[in-house]
Design an enzyme around this catalytic site. Structure first.
Site, PDB file in Angstrom:
ATOM      1  N   LYS A 124      17.384  20.702  -5.166  1.00 29.80           N
ATOM      2  CA  LYS A 124      18.650  21.100  -5.780  1.00 29.80           C
ATOM      3  C   LYS A 124      19.104  20.090  -6.829  1.00 29.80           C
ATOM      4  CE  LYS A 124      22.339  23.642  -6.199  1.00 29.80           C
ATOM      5  NZ  LYS A 124      22.139  24.853  -7.032  1.00 29.80           N
TER       6      LYS A 124
ATOM      7  N   ARG B 136      18.587  20.539  -0.613  1.00 34.53           N
ATOM      8  CA  ARG B 136      18.215  19.616  -1.678  1.00 34.53           C
ATOM      9  C   ARG B 136      16.705  19.567  -1.874  1.00 34.53           C
ATOM     10  NH1 ARG B 136      22.164  15.865  -2.976  1.00 34.53           N
ATOM     11  NH2 ARG B 136      20.644  14.251  -3.413  1.00 34.53           N
TER      12      ARG B 136
ATOM     13  N   ASN C  74      17.306   7.279  -0.971  1.00 31.63           N
ATOM     14  CA  ASN C  74      17.125   8.336  -1.953  1.00 31.63           C
ATOM     15  C   ASN C  74      17.010   7.666  -3.313  1.00 31.63           C
ATOM     16  OD1 ASN C  74      17.256  10.539  -3.631  1.00 31.63           O
ATOM     17  ND2 ASN C  74      19.408  10.998  -3.246  1.00 31.63           N
ATOM     18  N   GLY C  75      15.968   7.977  -4.064  1.00 26.41           N
ATOM     19  CA  GLY C  75      15.775   7.360  -5.380  1.00 26.41           C
ATOM     20  C   GLY C  75      14.364   6.830  -5.486  1.00 26.41           C
TER      21      GLY C  75
ATOM     22  N   TRP D 261      11.850  14.112   0.222  1.00 23.62           N
ATOM     23  CA  TRP D 261      11.097  14.893  -0.755  1.00 23.62           C
ATOM     24  C   TRP D 261      10.091  13.904  -1.337  1.00 23.62           C
ATOM     25  CZ3 TRP D 261      10.261  15.127  -6.129  1.00 23.62           C
ATOM     26  CH2 TRP D 261       9.848  16.371  -6.632  1.00 23.62           C
TER      27      TRP D 261
ATOM     28  N   LYS E 298      15.152  32.602 -12.885  1.00 19.38           N
ATOM     29  CA  LYS E 298      15.610  33.001 -11.546  1.00 19.38           C
ATOM     30  C   LYS E 298      14.480  33.690 -10.800  1.00 19.38           C
ATOM     31  CE  LYS E 298      18.396  31.216 -10.909  1.00 19.38           C
ATOM     32  NZ  LYS E 298      19.081  30.376 -11.850  1.00 19.38           N
TER      33      LYS E 298
ATOM     34  N   GLU F   6      17.106  32.772 -18.634  1.00 20.07           N
ATOM     35  CA  GLU F   6      17.715  32.524 -17.323  1.00 20.07           C
ATOM     36  C   GLU F   6      17.223  33.550 -16.290  1.00 20.07           C
ATOM     37  OE1 GLU F   6      18.971  30.219 -15.939  1.00 20.07           O
ATOM     38  OE2 GLU F   6      20.079  30.967 -14.229  1.00 20.07           O
TER      39      GLU F   6
ATOM     40  N   GLU G 119      11.401  31.197  -9.981  1.00 19.06           N
ATOM     41  CA  GLU G 119      11.592  30.093  -9.029  1.00 19.06           C
ATOM     42  C   GLU G 119      11.750  30.581  -7.590  1.00 19.06           C
ATOM     43  OE1 GLU G 119      15.104  27.668  -9.676  1.00 19.06           O
ATOM     44  OE2 GLU G 119      16.214  29.396 -10.403  1.00 19.06           O
TER      45      GLU G 119
ATOM     46  N   CYS H 121      15.688  13.883  -1.855  1.00 18.92           N
ATOM     47  CA  CYS H 121      16.007  13.354  -0.523  1.00 18.92           C
ATOM     48  C   CYS H 121      17.498  13.468  -0.183  1.00 18.92           C
ATOM     49  CB  CYS H 121      15.628  11.884  -0.443  1.00 18.92           C
ATOM     50  SG  CYS H 121      13.945  11.573  -0.919  1.00 18.92           S
TER      51      CYS H 121
ATOM     52  N   HIS I 211       4.182  38.117 -32.479  1.00 23.07           N
ATOM     53  CA  HIS I 211       3.455  36.974 -33.040  1.00 23.07           C
ATOM     54  C   HIS I 211       2.495  36.368 -32.029  1.00 23.07           C
ATOM     55  CE1 HIS I 211       5.765  37.196 -36.686  1.00 23.07           C
ATOM     56  NE2 HIS I 211       6.874  37.289 -35.955  1.00 23.07           N
TER      57      HIS I 211
HETATM   58  C1  F6R Z   1      17.535  26.818 -11.607  1.00 25.30           C
HETATM   59  C2  F6R Z   1      18.163  25.537 -11.326  1.00 25.30           C
HETATM   60  C3  F6R Z   1      17.704  24.351 -12.089  1.00 25.30           C
HETATM   61  C4  F6R Z   1      18.921  23.500 -12.497  1.00 25.30           C
HETATM   62  C5  F6R Z   1      18.442  22.203 -13.160  1.00 25.30           C
HETATM   63  C6  F6R Z   1      19.601  21.353 -13.627  1.00 25.30           C
HETATM   64  O1  F6R Z   1      18.069  27.825 -10.797  1.00 25.30           O
HETATM   65  O2  F6R Z   1      19.018  25.439 -10.484  1.00 25.30           O
HETATM   66  O3  F6R Z   1      16.955  24.715 -13.202  1.00 25.30           O
HETATM   67  O4  F6R Z   1      19.716  24.245 -13.367  1.00 25.30           O
HETATM   68  O5  F6R Z   1      17.664  21.466 -12.258  1.00 25.30           O
HETATM   69  O6  F6R Z   1      20.427  20.997 -12.570  1.00 25.30           O
HETATM   70  P1  F6R Z   1      21.888  20.481 -12.818  1.00 25.30           P
HETATM   71  O7  F6R Z   1      22.675  21.570 -13.429  1.00 25.30           O
HETATM   72  O8  F6R Z   1      22.394  20.082 -11.468  1.00 25.30           O
HETATM   73  O9  F6R Z   1      21.769  19.296 -13.745  1.00 25.30           O
END
Ligand code: F6R
Length: 610
Positions: free
Chosen positions: A605, A27, A101-102, A75, A486, A482, A489, A2, A505
């Site tokens: 985010k 977000r 938010n929370g 959210w 990417k 990673e 997602e 949120c 394996h």
């Molecule tokens: C992937 C991504 C997420 C964040 C994860 C941790 O692209 O952005 O996997 O890396 O949610 O977020 P932070 O770094 O803000 O704790």
């Protein structure tokens, strides 16, 4: 998750609120709403779905004329995304409206308590319990009603509260959820994070947990729950407005990919004084380092992948046993923590609930906590014993890019700093790493300059697949994780990342004719071994894209259909260099599929719930 915005000043509030919500879209949200003080009351508009729906409903904000208001992107957690569950929520007497938010953990108890007192609830949310509690406790003193309400809440919250009683003053509180107060000239703001109001101000106050902020156009006052004044020094952020805008790029993600050379420069270059690494005020005494038995690096998602690179670098070069943990697992596995352990928590946002919980647990067990964080003044930055900022600038796209590479670079700095203090590395190797870190921004720039076209073309060749495999060994395995994250997602293509040596394996049974395999073979040390694994998948019909250092194109070309050649630095630098190529690949695949790249479905985010 949120997003919250609030404004009081001389201007019409609604367009500013909508503008702020636009900046908070990244977000993650599924509905939105605003409440504005008007004609002695509170007018509210809410809409399920995209923010555009709310913009249309309010005629771009023109329909609400008041000069004070609050806004929210929701959210959904408690109750489906719907108009009625959207925020703001208004109390049944119409005295208070609030955004949240929370998560209020004891909301069912509060609801039951208030229902017994005759209150009726309209929504399924935990938030409505808060606004009704305010109504219940209000006996003529707003601050007192807020303090009494807070005393009853369990959970996490950032709240923006409008009342019917103050035509130009609103209230804000926070506990374990992000909230900043922006200070303007004759106007003031609240927001879930700074980019939302950068257009209006660069001056901020960070309220502490439990503070009650009373915000009018000309004044911001902070009180504790006993009603005593508390002071927090305002600070200035040097992020420019453009950094929170797309600047001609079609998506924030692409812009942020291209910002990496500059971000890495900011992370790295000011931290060197010749060959010594400046510690940003962090002091590890000889005794502390001498007694240090173990380092834990704890994070989520991409930050966890950065942690894996850090583990390889630190363990190898500092000779200190280093474990990496997913924050959501760390505290439930009862790790052996004490004053002779260092816990490094990594978080771009500094607000990730799992990482915050892990940090608190580590502190409670006497482990010193060092945070690697991007967002200045975030919860993790404030609570950790030491902070190394990554200095990436605001990251808006949900999928992290510059956030990740600057974390990796910062971990290298940390490794060098410890190695220098403990003399665990030869001078020649240490100086080689320093030279290469200084050259890293230019190397990433080269990747961006030289590969866009080829990666775009590859993306067009591969976007129709529904599954892919990413393989690598050592640091290349961390890179593969990673790269796969990417891709999945933002493009919704399933990507399985595997340690290349593990394939045989089990997972190799999934490889069939045409299966796309992205092979990360950027490390020299394990190149031959990875090449063998590539041969294994090739002989089962896989179609291989391989990432290699310059000089290895020919050898790899004999096996892979496509070879991406990258500037040749030490193996340790390659996860940063190669990440830029994998980010571009994921981006162009998602673009070819017309995905909502900056705001992938179901994602947020800053993940502020556990
Ligand atoms: C992937 C991504 C997420 C964040 C994860 C941790 O692209 O952005 O996997 O890396 O949610 O977020 P932070 O770094 O803000 O704790």
């Amino acid at each position: 998750m949120c997003g919250i915005i609030g404004y009081t000043g001389k201007r019409q509030a609604a367009p500013i609120l909508l503008d702020g919500l636009k900046m908070l879209e990244y977000r993650g949200y599924d509905s939105s709403g605003i409440a504005v003080s008007e004609n002695g009351g509170i007018s509210m508009t809410k809409a399920k779905g995209r923010l555009d729906n709310l913009v249309k409903l309010t005629d771009g904000g023109k329909s609400a004329r008041g000069t004070m208001g609050i806004g929210h992107t929701r959210w959904a957690t408690h109750g489906e995304p719907s108009d009625v569950n959207s925020h703001p929520h208004i109390g049944e007497k119409g005295n208070f409206a609030l955004v949240h938010n929370g998560i209020i953990e004891n909301y069912l108890d509060i609801r039951a308590f208030l229902c017994a007192k005759g209150f009726t609830f309209r929504s399924q949310t935990d938030t409505e319990a808060v606004v009704q509690l305010l109504e219940y406790y209000y006996k003529g003193d707003v601050k007192e009603a807020i303090a009494k309400t807070l005393n009853k809440l369990r959970g996490s919250y950032a709240l923006g509260i409008l009342t019917r009683f103050d035509p130009d003053t609103f209230y804000a509180v926070r506990k374990d959820s992000p909230l900043v107060i922006g200070l303007g000239d004759g106007e003031n703001f609240i927001a879930s994070d700074m980019p939302a109001v950068l257009k209006y101000t660069h001056d901020f106050i960070l309220p502490e947990d439990g503070d009650i902020a009373v915000i009018s156009p000309t004044k911001v006052e902070l009180f504790n729950r006993n009603g005593e004044t508390v002071e927090h020094k305002p600070f200035k952020v040097d992020w420019d407005v453009e950094s929170a805008e797309k600047g001609g790029f079609p998506h924030f993600m692409l812009k942020e990919i291209h910002e990496q050379p500059k971000a890495l420069e900011q992370t790295l270059l000011p931290r060197f004084d010749g060959y010594s690494v400046k510690s940003d005020g962090i002091e590890f005494s000889k005794e502390y380092l001498g007694a240090l038995k173990k380092i834990f690096i704890v994070a989520c998602g991409s930050s966890y992948h950065a942690a894996m690179v850090g583990k390889y670098f630190i363990e190898r070069n500092c000779r200190i046993s280093t474990e990496v943990d997913l924050a959501s697992e760390f505290r439930y596995r009862s790790p052996v923590l004490d004053e002779n352990t260092l816990t490094v928590v990594i978080s771009q946002s500094g607000e990730t609930a799992d990482t915050i919980a892990a940090m608190r647990d580590a502190k409670a067990h006497c482990s010193r906590v060092l945070a690697i964080v991007n967002v200045v003044g975030s919860t993790i930055a404030r609570e950790a014993d030491d902070v190394l900022y990554t200095r990436a600038g605001p990251e808006i796209a949900v999928a992290t890019t510059k956030g990740y590479t600057t974390q990796v670079a910062t971990l290298m700095l940390l490794g060098l700093f410890i190695a220098d203090a403990t003399k665990s590395m030869s001078k020649a190797l240490y100086e080689k790493y320093v030279d290469e870190l200084k050259a890293l921004p230019a190397a990433v720039q080269r990747v961006l300059d030289e590969n866009v076209e080829a990666l775009q073309k590859l993306a067009y060749d591969y976007f129709a697949f529904d599954k892919t495999f990413f393989i690598g060994r050592g640091m290349d395995y961390a890179l593969a994780l990673e790269g796969a994250l990417k891709l999945k997602e933002i493009s919704y293509i399933h990507a399985e990342s595997y340690a290349a040596g593990e394939l045989k394996h089990g997972t190799i049974s999934l490889i069939e004719k045409g299966s796309p395999v992205i092979a990360c073979a950027t490390g020299e040390e394990l190149f031959e071994k990875t090449l063998s694994n590539i041969k294994e998948v090739r002989s089962r019909g896989a179609s291989v894209i391989a990432l290699v250092k310059e000089g290895r194109e020919k050898t790899m070309g004999a096996e892979a259909q496509h070879v991406v050649s990258l500037p040749a630095l030490s193996d340790e630098m390659m996860p940063c260099v190669a990440a830029a190529a994998l980010q571009l690949f994921a981006y162009y695949v998602a673009a070819a599929k017309s995905c909502d790249i900056d705001k992938p479905r179901n994602l947020a985010k800053a993940v502020t719930v556990e």
